[in-house]
Scaffold this motif. Sequence first.
Motif, PDB file in Angstrom:
ATOM      1  N   LEU A 116       0.482 -54.279  51.877  1.00 20.50           N
ATOM      2  CA  LEU A 116      -0.061 -54.307  50.482  1.00 20.50           C
ATOM      3  C   LEU A 116      -0.673 -53.063  50.010  1.00 20.50           C
ATOM      4  O   LEU A 116      -0.504 -52.761  48.840  1.00 20.50           O
ATOM      5  N   GLU A 119       2.434 -50.686  49.128  1.00 23.81           N
ATOM      6  CA  GLU A 119       3.160 -51.394  47.817  1.00 23.81           C
ATOM      7  C   GLU A 119       2.551 -50.758  46.606  1.00 23.81           C
ATOM      8  O   GLU A 119       3.142 -50.565  45.717  1.00 23.81           O
ATOM      9  N   ARG A 120       1.373 -50.357  46.694  1.00 26.23           N
ATOM     10  CA  ARG A 120       0.587 -49.512  45.800  1.00 26.23           C
ATOM     11  C   ARG A 120       0.447 -48.257  45.743  1.00 26.23           C
ATOM     12  O   ARG A 120       0.027 -47.574  44.748  1.00 26.23           O
ATOM     13  N   GLY A 122       3.364 -46.107  45.703  1.00 27.55           N
ATOM     14  CA  GLY A 122       4.253 -45.949  44.835  1.00 27.55           C
ATOM     15  C   GLY A 122       5.430 -44.851  45.316  1.00 27.55           C
ATOM     16  O   GLY A 122       5.896 -45.420  46.627  1.00 27.55           O
ATOM     17  N   SER A 125       5.460 -44.151  49.385  1.00 29.50           N
ATOM     18  CA  SER A 125       5.529 -45.133  50.549  1.00 29.50           C
ATOM     19  C   SER A 125       6.530 -44.877  51.369  1.00 29.50           C
ATOM     20  O   SER A 125       6.330 -45.447  52.256  1.00 29.50           O
ATOM     21  N   ARG A 203       8.260 -56.626  47.814  1.00 29.50           N
ATOM     22  CA  ARG A 203       9.094 -56.158  46.622  1.00 29.50           C
ATOM     23  C   ARG A 203      10.224 -57.133  46.056  1.00 29.50           C
ATOM     24  O   ARG A 203      10.615 -56.935  45.055  1.00 29.50           O
ATOM     25  N   TYR A 210       3.153 -62.887  39.105  1.00 24.26           N
ATOM     26  CA  TYR A 210       1.830 -62.300  39.036  1.00 24.26           C
ATOM     27  C   TYR A 210       1.433 -62.067  37.465  1.00 24.26           C
ATOM     28  O   TYR A 210      -0.120 -62.279  36.972  1.00 24.26           O
ATOM     29  N   TYR A 220      -7.438 -59.539  41.918  1.00 25.57           N
ATOM     30  CA  TYR A 220      -6.292 -59.277  42.716  1.00 25.57           C
ATOM     31  C   TYR A 220      -6.053 -60.105  44.251  1.00 25.57           C
ATOM     32  O   TYR A 220      -5.165 -60.415  44.466  1.00 25.57           O
ATOM     33  N   THR A 228       1.256 -64.254  46.323  1.00 20.91           N
ATOM     34  CA  THR A 228       1.630 -63.393  47.305  1.00 20.91           C
ATOM     35  C   THR A 228       2.267 -63.992  48.669  1.00 20.91           C
ATOM     36  O   THR A 228       3.380 -64.078  49.174  1.00 20.91           O
TER      37      THR A 228
END
Length: 324
Positions: A116, A119-120, A122, A125, A203, A210, A220, A228
């Motif tokens: 997680l 994934e945030r 960008g 990653s 992904r 969402y 979240y 998720t």
Amino acid sequence: MTASPTLAPGVPAAPPPTAGRRRRAGAHERHSRRAALAFISPWILGFLVFTAWPILYSAYLSLTDYDAINDPRWVGLANYRELASDPKVAQSLWNTFVFTALSVPLHVVLALLLALLLERVGRSSGFFRTAFFLPKMTPPVAIGVLLLLLFNGQYGLVNRVLGWFGITGPSWTTDPAWVKPGLVLMSLWTVGASVVILLAALRGVPADLYDAARVDGAGYWRRVRTVTVPMISGPLFFIVVVNTIGGFQTFTEAYTAYFGAGNSTYSNDAALFYVIYLFQQGFQELHMGYASALAWLLFVVIMAITAVQLLLSRRFVYYEAEQR
């Protein structure tokens, strides 16, 4: 005499299939089948020689008294009766079960949290994904040695860091109550492979789910729990099953840390996992028949636990393809 069917003007008549064309199609299919078998024949041969035959032969050895020097001597179910009265079997099974019950949930939760987080991140990653996966390439023997260095009760790095916060660290490697927790924490060193799997699964979650959750006012962590986790429950279930099987087969790290090179200064009984005891019986004591019986008991235990997990997956695992 039967009249031939009439066709619309300008439409050519399709030629009827001939016997020769059917024979050529059948020959092409047989050729493709033989080519496929030829390509996979090395794997089939390797499976039969190195997997299927050893499995069947170990089943025979489990019914014999065999020391790898003399010929096997038939004893029937004597090895299995000895399993029921051997206290080391129960102890090693319990140690293995506790280790697996502690390590698998922690592994899954940590892998999901890291996925997680990635994934945030960008674009960067990719770098962190590689950094998390690299420890997976560390040889298990090195991890066992590293465990003794990090978790040493007197000068280990873990207790030193705990001391910065005024916490007196336990004797991880000598106190039987802390041996398995130390091994569990060290097993998280290789969580990177699961992180990569879960990141790919994240992904693939549809963005419109969402968006709908945001419209409904979900925060979240609510979106993580209600969107998720259900959408990636398939990969999560795969990781749970694979790590459960791996937990019951734990050997190298614990053996290197607590049993290697004549090590007798640590609490070995607390780290006596089932596969370690199997190895001792088979390759140190040369009780190959008894070790084969131990291996088949482990096989039955793993199969039973996996079967239970598969049954539970029907209730908790969501597969999008099955809903179409």
